[in-house]
Motif scaffolding. Sequence first.
Motif, PDB file in Angstrom:
ATOM      1  N   VAL A  97      -1.538   0.447   9.858  1.00  0.00           N
ATOM      2  CA  VAL A  97      -2.301   1.800   9.262  1.00  0.00           C
ATOM      3  C   VAL A  97      -2.100   2.484   7.963  1.00  0.00           C
ATOM      4  CG1 VAL A  97      -1.935   3.956   9.928  1.00  0.00           C
ATOM      5  CG2 VAL A  97      -0.899   2.253  11.853  1.00  0.00           C
ATOM      6  N   LEU A  98      -3.540   2.120   7.641  1.00  0.00           N
ATOM      7  CA  LEU A  98      -3.906   3.140   6.450  1.00  0.00           C
ATOM      8  C   LEU A  98      -3.962   5.008   6.321  1.00  0.00           C
ATOM      9  CD1 LEU A  98      -5.367   0.320   4.579  1.00  0.00           C
ATOM     10  CD2 LEU A  98      -3.129   0.416   4.377  1.00  0.00           C
ATOM     11  N   ASP A  99      -3.694   5.495   5.697  1.00  0.00           N
ATOM     12  CA  ASP A  99      -4.243   6.528   5.685  1.00  0.00           C
ATOM     13  C   ASP A  99      -5.335   6.743   4.215  1.00  0.00           C
ATOM     14  OD1 ASP A  99      -5.239   9.006   4.718  1.00  0.00           O
ATOM     15  OD2 ASP A  99      -2.984   9.976   4.729  1.00  0.00           O
ATOM     16  N   VAL A 100      -6.836   6.491   4.732  1.00  0.00           N
ATOM     17  CA  VAL A 100      -7.971   6.369   4.537  1.00  0.00           C
ATOM     18  C   VAL A 100      -8.682   8.130   3.614  1.00  0.00           C
ATOM     19  CG1 VAL A 100      -7.987   4.197   4.444  1.00  0.00           C
ATOM     20  CG2 VAL A 100      -9.331   5.864   5.978  1.00  0.00           C
ATOM     21  N   SER A 101      -8.474   8.706   3.976  1.00  0.00           N
ATOM     22  CA  SER A 101      -8.312  10.524   4.239  1.00  0.00           C
ATOM     23  C   SER A 101      -8.475  10.969   2.540  1.00  0.00           C
ATOM     24  CB  SER A 101      -7.499  11.511   4.630  1.00  0.00           C
ATOM     25  OG  SER A 101      -6.377  11.179   4.219  1.00  0.00           O
ATOM     26  N   GLU A 102      -8.061  10.497   1.885  1.00  0.00           N
ATOM     27  CA  GLU A 102      -8.410  10.665   0.749  1.00  0.00           C
ATOM     28  C   GLU A 102      -9.744  10.118  -0.320  1.00  0.00           C
ATOM     29  OE1 GLU A 102      -6.511  13.038  -2.262  1.00  0.00           O
ATOM     30  OE2 GLU A 102      -5.149  13.634  -0.887  1.00  0.00           O
ATOM     31  N   GLN A 103      -9.552   8.716   0.007  1.00  0.00           N
ATOM     32  CA  GLN A 103     -11.604   7.957   0.045  1.00  0.00           C
ATOM     33  C   GLN A 103     -12.576   8.136   0.819  1.00  0.00           C
ATOM     34  OE1 GLN A 103     -10.733   5.918  -3.271  1.00  0.00           O
ATOM     35  NE2 GLN A 103      -8.826   6.862  -2.838  1.00  0.00           N
ATOM     36  N   LEU A 104     -12.369   8.821   2.124  1.00  0.00           N
ATOM     37  CA  LEU A 104     -13.146   9.099   2.873  1.00  0.00           C
ATOM     38  C   LEU A 104     -13.327  10.250   3.716  1.00  0.00           C
ATOM     39  CD1 LEU A 104     -12.854   5.684   4.789  1.00  0.00           C
ATOM     40  CD2 LEU A 104     -14.934   6.185   3.266  1.00  0.00           C
ATOM     41  N   ARG A 157      -6.976  -5.338   1.166  1.00  0.00           N
ATOM     42  CA  ARG A 157      -7.403  -5.988  -0.733  1.00  0.00           C
ATOM     43  C   ARG A 157      -8.541  -4.632  -0.929  1.00  0.00           C
ATOM     44  NH1 ARG A 157      -6.428 -11.023   1.725  1.00  0.00           N
ATOM     45  NH2 ARG A 157      -9.158 -11.389   1.683  1.00  0.00           N
ATOM     46  N   LEU A 158      -9.167  -3.789  -0.030  1.00  0.00           N
ATOM     47  CA  LEU A 158     -10.660  -3.415  -0.236  1.00  0.00           C
ATOM     48  C   LEU A 158      -9.906  -2.139  -0.193  1.00  0.00           C
ATOM     49  CD1 LEU A 158     -13.279  -2.831  -0.335  1.00  0.00           C
ATOM     50  CD2 LEU A 158     -13.247  -2.735   1.873  1.00  0.00           C
ATOM     51  N   TRP A 159      -8.580  -1.663   0.348  1.00  0.00           N
ATOM     52  CA  TRP A 159      -8.554  -0.292   0.542  1.00  0.00           C
ATOM     53  C   TRP A 159      -7.184  -0.147  -0.038  1.00  0.00           C
ATOM     54  CZ3 TRP A 159     -12.127   3.106   1.708  1.00  0.00           C
ATOM     55  CH2 TRP A 159     -12.851   2.251   2.175  1.00  0.00           C
ATOM     56  N   LYS A 160      -6.858  -0.910  -0.698  1.00  0.00           N
ATOM     57  CA  LYS A 160      -5.402  -1.384  -0.814  1.00  0.00           C
ATOM     58  C   LYS A 160      -5.004  -0.098  -1.833  1.00  0.00           C
ATOM     59  CE  LYS A 160      -7.256  -3.133  -5.820  1.00  0.00           C
ATOM     60  NZ  LYS A 160      -7.380  -4.223  -6.253  1.00  0.00           N
ATOM     61  N   ASP A 161      -6.003   1.079  -2.237  1.00  0.00           N
ATOM     62  CA  ASP A 161      -4.769   2.221  -3.420  1.00  0.00           C
ATOM     63  C   ASP A 161      -4.806   3.029  -1.937  1.00  0.00           C
ATOM     64  OD1 ASP A 161      -5.197   0.964  -5.526  1.00  0.00           O
ATOM     65  OD2 ASP A 161      -7.551   1.893  -5.368  1.00  0.00           O
ATOM     66  N   VAL A 186       5.580 -14.004   0.416  1.00  0.00           N
ATOM     67  CA  VAL A 186       5.247 -13.323   0.519  1.00  0.00           C
ATOM     68  C   VAL A 186       5.320 -11.810  -0.479  1.00  0.00           C
ATOM     69  CG1 VAL A 186       5.187 -10.905   2.516  1.00  0.00           C
ATOM     70  CG2 VAL A 186       6.440 -13.550   2.857  1.00  0.00           C
ATOM     71  N   ALA A 187       4.133 -11.145  -0.055  1.00  0.00           N
ATOM     72  CA  ALA A 187       3.690 -10.129  -0.904  1.00  0.00           C
ATOM     73  C   ALA A 187       4.766  -8.761  -1.117  1.00  0.00           C
ATOM     74  CB  ALA A 187       2.016  -9.927  -0.998  1.00  0.00           C
ATOM     75  N   ASP A 188       5.167  -8.540  -1.912  1.00  0.00           N
ATOM     76  CA  ASP A 188       5.295  -6.649  -2.349  1.00  0.00           C
ATOM     77  C   ASP A 188       4.738  -5.745  -1.293  1.00  0.00           C
ATOM     78  OD1 ASP A 188       7.122  -8.448  -4.421  1.00  0.00           O
ATOM     79  OD2 ASP A 188       5.959  -7.637  -5.914  1.00  0.00           O
ATOM     80  N   GLU A 189       3.823  -5.934  -1.437  1.00  0.00           N
ATOM     81  CA  GLU A 189       3.285  -4.468  -0.081  1.00  0.00           C
ATOM     82  C   GLU A 189       3.990  -4.922   0.857  1.00  0.00           C
ATOM     83  OE1 GLU A 189      -0.397  -6.861  -2.218  1.00  0.00           O
ATOM     84  OE2 GLU A 189       1.498  -6.554  -2.721  1.00  0.00           O
ATOM     85  N   TYR A 190       4.258  -5.553   1.309  1.00  0.00           N
ATOM     86  CA  TYR A 190       4.259  -6.425   2.847  1.00  0.00           C
ATOM     87  C   TYR A 190       5.782  -6.206   2.964  1.00  0.00           C
ATOM     88  CZ  TYR A 190      -1.102  -6.978   1.702  1.00  0.00           C
ATOM     89  OH  TYR A 190      -2.215  -7.148   1.748  1.00  0.00           O
ATOM     90  N   VAL A 191       6.408  -6.260   1.687  1.00  0.00           N
ATOM     91  CA  VAL A 191       8.302  -6.533   1.977  1.00  0.00           C
ATOM     92  C   VAL A 191       8.098  -5.336   2.697  1.00  0.00           C
ATOM     93  CG1 VAL A 191       9.790  -7.318   1.452  1.00  0.00           C
ATOM     94  CG2 VAL A 191       8.570  -8.819   0.911  1.00  0.00           C
ATOM     95  N   ALA A 192       7.756  -4.328   1.358  1.00  0.00           N
ATOM     96  CA  ALA A 192       8.183  -3.229   1.529  1.00  0.00           C
ATOM     97  C   ALA A 192       8.049  -2.049   3.053  1.00  0.00           C
ATOM     98  CB  ALA A 192       7.131  -2.045   0.282  1.00  0.00           C
ATOM     99  N   ASP A 193       6.771  -3.167   3.293  1.00  0.00           N
ATOM    100  CA  ASP A 193       6.643  -2.445   5.086  1.00  0.00           C
ATOM    101  C   ASP A 193       7.485  -3.046   6.143  1.00  0.00           C
ATOM    102  OD1 ASP A 193       4.417  -0.646   4.092  1.00  0.00           O
ATOM    103  OD2 ASP A 193       3.162  -2.334   4.676  1.00  0.00           O
ATOM    104  N   LEU A 194       8.249  -4.123   5.879  1.00  0.00           N
ATOM    105  CA  LEU A 194       9.262  -4.725   6.807  1.00  0.00           C
ATOM    106  C   LEU A 194      10.393  -4.294   6.556  1.00  0.00           C
ATOM    107  CD1 LEU A 194       8.180  -8.554   6.768  1.00  0.00           C
ATOM    108  CD2 LEU A 194       7.311  -7.184   8.243  1.00  0.00           C
ATOM    109  N   ASP A 195      10.422  -4.063   5.166  1.00  0.00           N
ATOM    110  CA  ASP A 195      12.790  -4.012   5.098  1.00  0.00           C
ATOM    111  C   ASP A 195      12.974  -3.067   3.090  1.00  0.00           C
ATOM    112  OD1 ASP A 195      15.094  -3.236   5.090  1.00  0.00           O
ATOM    113  OD2 ASP A 195      15.801  -4.911   5.966  1.00  0.00           O
ATOM    114  N   PRO A 196      12.808  -2.191   3.622  1.00  0.00           N
ATOM    115  CA  PRO A 196      12.862  -1.253   1.845  1.00  0.00           C
ATOM    116  C   PRO A 196      14.080  -2.081   1.395  1.00  0.00           C
ATOM    117  CG  PRO A 196      13.239   0.443   3.252  1.00  0.00           C
ATOM    118  CD  PRO A 196      12.967  -0.793   3.783  1.00  0.00           C
TER     119      PRO A 196
END
Length: 163
Positions: A28-35, A106-110, A134-144
């Motif tokens: 789930v991405l919060d795109v409210s700042e971009q769109l 990747r397109l909405w990575k910000d 596994v990329a760092d940003e996905y690991v954070a979603d799994l378990d900090p």
Amino acid sequence: MTASAEALEMSRIAALAADEKLANDVVVLDVSEQLVITDCFVIASASNERQVNSVVENIEDKLREAGHKPVRKEGTREGRWALLDYVDLVVHVQHDDERNFYGLERLWKDCPVVPVAGIEARSTEWGADSDGEVADEYVADLDPDIEAADLDAADLDEPGSGR
């Protein structure tokens, strides 16, 4: 500006519905700042067309039960990339191949990732680099508490691993 409470609740329902049908990499991405046209994206994938359609149907059913109907649907016949537009929420359910190719994350990575409790991590290769790390940003979603260097893609698919 951040996503509305209603958009976040709809996103939670959609993400859990996708996970219930064993979708891969539910994000789930919060795109409210971009769109200005929507607050959140829910992105999920599946390994075949039948499962894509099953995920889409379950999301629609669960959101309908919660009182929400899509204003627009696209791609539901093909089972490759379905889009459900609920105005404040846009749901993308993609075949794994399309997800790997188009890389919406990747397109909405910000945009910030919205955590959803209760989603089981099922990853496809898009979340791992070419070495299977596994990329760092996905690991954070799994378990900090887990470091990316401690995982590889096989860890994510291991039954009963809790990841």
